[in-house]
Motif scaffolding. Structure first.
Motif, PDB file in Angstrom:
ATOM      1  N   THR A 144       0.821  -1.205   0.000  1.00  0.00           N
ATOM      2  CA  THR A 144       0.000   0.000   0.000  1.00  0.00           C
ATOM      3  C   THR A 144       0.855   1.254   0.000  1.00  0.00           C
ATOM      4  O   THR A 144       1.881   1.326   0.687  1.00  0.00           O
ATOM      5  CB  THR A 144      -0.935   0.010   1.225  1.00  0.00           C
ATOM      6  N   LEU A 145       0.423   2.245  -0.756  1.00  0.00           N
ATOM      7  CA  LEU A 145       1.097   3.536  -0.868  1.00  0.00           C
ATOM      8  C   LEU A 145       0.085   4.644  -0.667  1.00  0.00           C
ATOM      9  O   LEU A 145      -1.040   4.574  -1.174  1.00  0.00           O
ATOM     10  CB  LEU A 145       1.769   3.650  -2.233  1.00  0.00           C
ATOM     11  N   LEU A 146       0.474   5.663   0.060  1.00  0.00           N
ATOM     12  CA  LEU A 146      -0.353   6.847   0.286  1.00  0.00           C
ATOM     13  C   LEU A 146       0.328   8.056  -0.335  1.00  0.00           C
ATOM     14  O   LEU A 146       1.467   8.390   0.000  1.00  0.00           O
ATOM     15  CB  LEU A 146      -0.537   7.070   1.794  1.00  0.00           C
ATOM     16  N   ARG A 147      -0.377   8.704  -1.283  1.00  0.00           N
ATOM     17  CA  ARG A 147       0.140   9.952  -1.860  1.00  0.00           C
ATOM     18  C   ARG A 147      -0.312  11.100  -0.974  1.00  0.00           C
ATOM     19  O   ARG A 147      -1.518  11.340  -0.809  1.00  0.00           O
ATOM     20  CB  ARG A 147      -0.366  10.125  -3.295  1.00  0.00           C
ATOM     21  N   TRP A 148       0.650  11.801  -0.418  1.00  0.00           N
ATOM     22  CA  TRP A 148       0.345  12.707   0.686  1.00  0.00           C
ATOM     23  C   TRP A 148      -0.472  13.925   0.269  1.00  0.00           C
ATOM     24  O   TRP A 148      -1.365  14.357   1.002  1.00  0.00           O
ATOM     25  CB  TRP A 148       1.648  13.153   1.362  1.00  0.00           C
ATOM     26  N   GLU A 149      -0.197  14.486  -0.907  1.00  0.00           N
ATOM     27  CA  GLU A 149      -0.840  15.756  -1.241  1.00  0.00           C
ATOM     28  C   GLU A 149      -2.356  15.645  -1.379  1.00  0.00           C
ATOM     29  O   GLU A 149      -3.088  16.585  -1.061  1.00  0.00           O
ATOM     30  CB  GLU A 149      -0.243  16.382  -2.501  1.00  0.00           C
ATOM     31  N   ASP A 150      -2.858  14.496  -1.835  1.00  0.00           N
ATOM     32  CA  ASP A 150      -4.311  14.348  -1.949  1.00  0.00           C
ATOM     33  C   ASP A 150      -4.860  13.197  -1.108  1.00  0.00           C
ATOM     34  O   ASP A 150      -6.050  12.878  -1.187  1.00  0.00           O
ATOM     35  CB  ASP A 150      -4.731  14.159  -3.414  1.00  0.00           C
ATOM     36  N   LYS A 151      -3.987  12.576  -0.299  1.00  0.00           N
ATOM     37  CA  LYS A 151      -4.355  11.478   0.609  1.00  0.00           C
ATOM     38  C   LYS A 151      -5.010  10.313  -0.145  1.00  0.00           C
ATOM     39  O   LYS A 151      -5.867   9.615   0.390  1.00  0.00           O
ATOM     40  CB  LYS A 151      -5.289  11.972   1.723  1.00  0.00           C
ATOM     41  N   GLN A 152      -4.584  10.087  -1.373  1.00  0.00           N
ATOM     42  CA  GLN A 152      -5.116   8.970  -2.148  1.00  0.00           C
ATOM     43  C   GLN A 152      -4.254   7.728  -1.921  1.00  0.00           C
ATOM     44  O   GLN A 152      -3.024   7.786  -1.936  1.00  0.00           O
ATOM     45  CB  GLN A 152      -5.147   9.303  -3.641  1.00  0.00           C
ATOM     46  N   TYR A 153      -4.936   6.584  -1.722  1.00  0.00           N
ATOM     47  CA  TYR A 153      -4.255   5.314  -1.525  1.00  0.00           C
ATOM     48  C   TYR A 153      -4.155   4.557  -2.855  1.00  0.00           C
ATOM     49  O   TYR A 153      -5.063   4.588  -3.681  1.00  0.00           O
ATOM     50  CB  TYR A 153      -5.021   4.438  -0.529  1.00  0.00           C
ATOM     51  N   PHE A 154      -3.040   3.848  -3.007  1.00  0.00           N
ATOM     52  CA  PHE A 154      -2.819   2.956  -4.139  1.00  0.00           C
ATOM     53  C   PHE A 154      -2.365   1.615  -3.591  1.00  0.00           C
ATOM     54  O   PHE A 154      -1.625   1.559  -2.610  1.00  0.00           O
ATOM     55  CB  PHE A 154      -1.737   3.504  -5.077  1.00  0.00           C
ATOM     56  N   THR A 155      -2.825   0.526  -4.203  1.00  0.00           N
ATOM     57  CA  THR A 155      -2.446  -0.803  -3.725  1.00  0.00           C
ATOM     58  C   THR A 155      -1.984  -1.690  -4.885  1.00  0.00           C
ATOM     59  O   THR A 155      -2.432  -1.524  -6.017  1.00  0.00           O
ATOM     60  CB  THR A 155      -3.615  -1.512  -3.011  1.00  0.00           C
ATOM     61  N   GLN A 156      -1.106  -2.603  -4.546  1.00  0.00           N
ATOM     62  CA  GLN A 156      -0.665  -3.636  -5.476  1.00  0.00           C
ATOM     63  C   GLN A 156      -0.793  -4.978  -4.776  1.00  0.00           C
ATOM     64  O   GLN A 156      -0.073  -5.241  -3.809  1.00  0.00           O
ATOM     65  CB  GLN A 156       0.788  -3.402  -5.903  1.00  0.00           C
ATOM     66  N   PRO A 157      -1.695  -5.843  -5.240  1.00  0.00           N
ATOM     67  CA  PRO A 157      -1.810  -7.164  -4.626  1.00  0.00           C
ATOM     68  C   PRO A 157      -0.533  -7.987  -4.810  1.00  0.00           C
ATOM     69  O   PRO A 157       0.228  -7.778  -5.752  1.00  0.00           O
ATOM     70  CB  PRO A 157      -2.983  -7.803  -5.393  1.00  0.00           C
ATOM     71  N   CYS A 158      -0.313  -8.894  -3.872  1.00  0.00           N
ATOM     72  CA  CYS A 158       0.830  -9.809  -3.962  1.00  0.00           C
ATOM     73  C   CYS A 158       0.719 -10.645  -5.227  1.00  0.00           C
ATOM     74  O   CYS A 158      -0.347 -11.170  -5.553  1.00  0.00           O
ATOM     75  CB  CYS A 158       0.820 -10.720  -2.729  1.00  0.00           C
ATOM     76  N   PHE A 159       1.805 -10.753  -5.962  1.00  0.00           N
ATOM     77  CA  PHE A 159       1.790 -11.551  -7.192  1.00  0.00           C
ATOM     78  C   PHE A 159       1.750 -13.042  -6.851  1.00  0.00           C
ATOM     79  O   PHE A 159       2.506 -13.518  -6.035  1.00  0.00           O
ATOM     80  CB  PHE A 159       3.047 -11.255  -8.022  1.00  0.00           C
TER      81      PHE A 159
END
Length: 270
Positions: free
Chosen positions: A255-270
């Motif tokens: 999981t990654l959080l982009r701070w400026e807009d507080k949007q989360y991004f995820t990458q499932p385990c391969f």
């Protein structure tokens, strides 16, 4: 320019690179913050260390308990249990270079402009931000010195769980490592519980998640970013508390959080 905050990587190199492609990470402009535990469990710890090291000043990271445990295994203080999945790293031709780079990384990150505090496990309710910084600096100083084995030999002690200004040097270091890299639950007085790992709904009284207790860092309107606690995935945390470990190495997500807009991004385990 983006501030990109990412949870525990644990050797999940392919997922890391895929997640950074999602957010169009540009190391010339963006800053990647990492909550620690770069290594262990996942399949590609050596690739993760090489890549993060190559990013130089584009990275702001902290050390986690698995990173410290790797140092102890490397020095022969702890056995290399197969479950840590670090054999490839230990026999790599550049292992000495990677280890010496790793042990010079911070325990705590503070950004006064963006009001961000990041550690691997959190900030003890018994501390203010000045004490947290002092304790982190002490650990960093000895880890980056020629005497770092002294710390590795003495850091495993679950009895170092209650802060006092009168602690001896080694007890202060042990408490700080427990708070910064192992903490999950506390007693109401802020004393660390070093045993319970259950999700909050299953935890017996009087234990509470550390972030449920009053915290002087939050009084100053700093956000606290942490990892370490994969089973929290989906658990609501208080305002200004961001838990980013979502258990990629266990089959969950990175999981990654982009701070400026507080949007989360995820990458499932391969």
């Amino acid at each position: 320019m983006s501030i990109l905050l990412i949870g525990d990587i644990h050797g999940c190199y392919k997922e890391l690179r895929s997640l950074l492609i999602q957010v169009a990470f540009n190391p010339l402009k963006d800053t990647l913050w990492i909550t620690g535990d770069l290594v262990g469990r996942g399949p590609n710890s050596v690739e993760v260390l090489r890549y993060i090291k190559s990013l130089g000043h584009s990275v702001r990271m902290v050390l986690g308990n698995h990173d410290l445990h790797l140092l102890a295994i490397y020095k022969g203080i702890k056995d290399n249990d197969p479950k840590y999945n670090i054999n490839q790293l230990l026999i790599a031709p550049d292992v000495d270079i990677l280890i010496n780079w790793l042990r010079c990384q911070p325990m705590l990150q503070i950004d006064n402009k963006y009001k961000i505090v990041m550690t691997h496990a959190g900030i003890s309710p018994q501390w203010n931000i000045e004490i947290a910084q002092m304790c982190a600096n002490e650990i960093e100083a000895i880890l980056s010195s020629n005497n770092y084995q002294l710390l590795l030999n003495n850091m495993y002690n679950n009895k170092s769980n209650n802060w006092s200004n009168n602690l001896t040097y080694l007890d202060r270091l042990r408490f700080a490592i427990n708070a910064l890299t192992h903490m999950r639950y506390c007693f109401p007085n802020g004393q660390l519980d070093m045993i319970c790992k259950d999700v909050p709904e299953k935890t017996p009284a009087p234990l509470k998640p550390w972030f449920s207790l009053p915290n002087k860092v939050l009084d100053n309107q700093y956000a606290i970013i942490f990892g370490h606690w994969a089973s929290l995935a989906g658990t609501k945390t208080p305002s200004l508390i961001y838990a980013l470990d979502t258990g990629c190495c266990w089959g969950g997500n990175l999981t990654l959080l982009r701070w400026e807009d507080k949007q989360y991004f995820t990458q499932p385990c391969f």
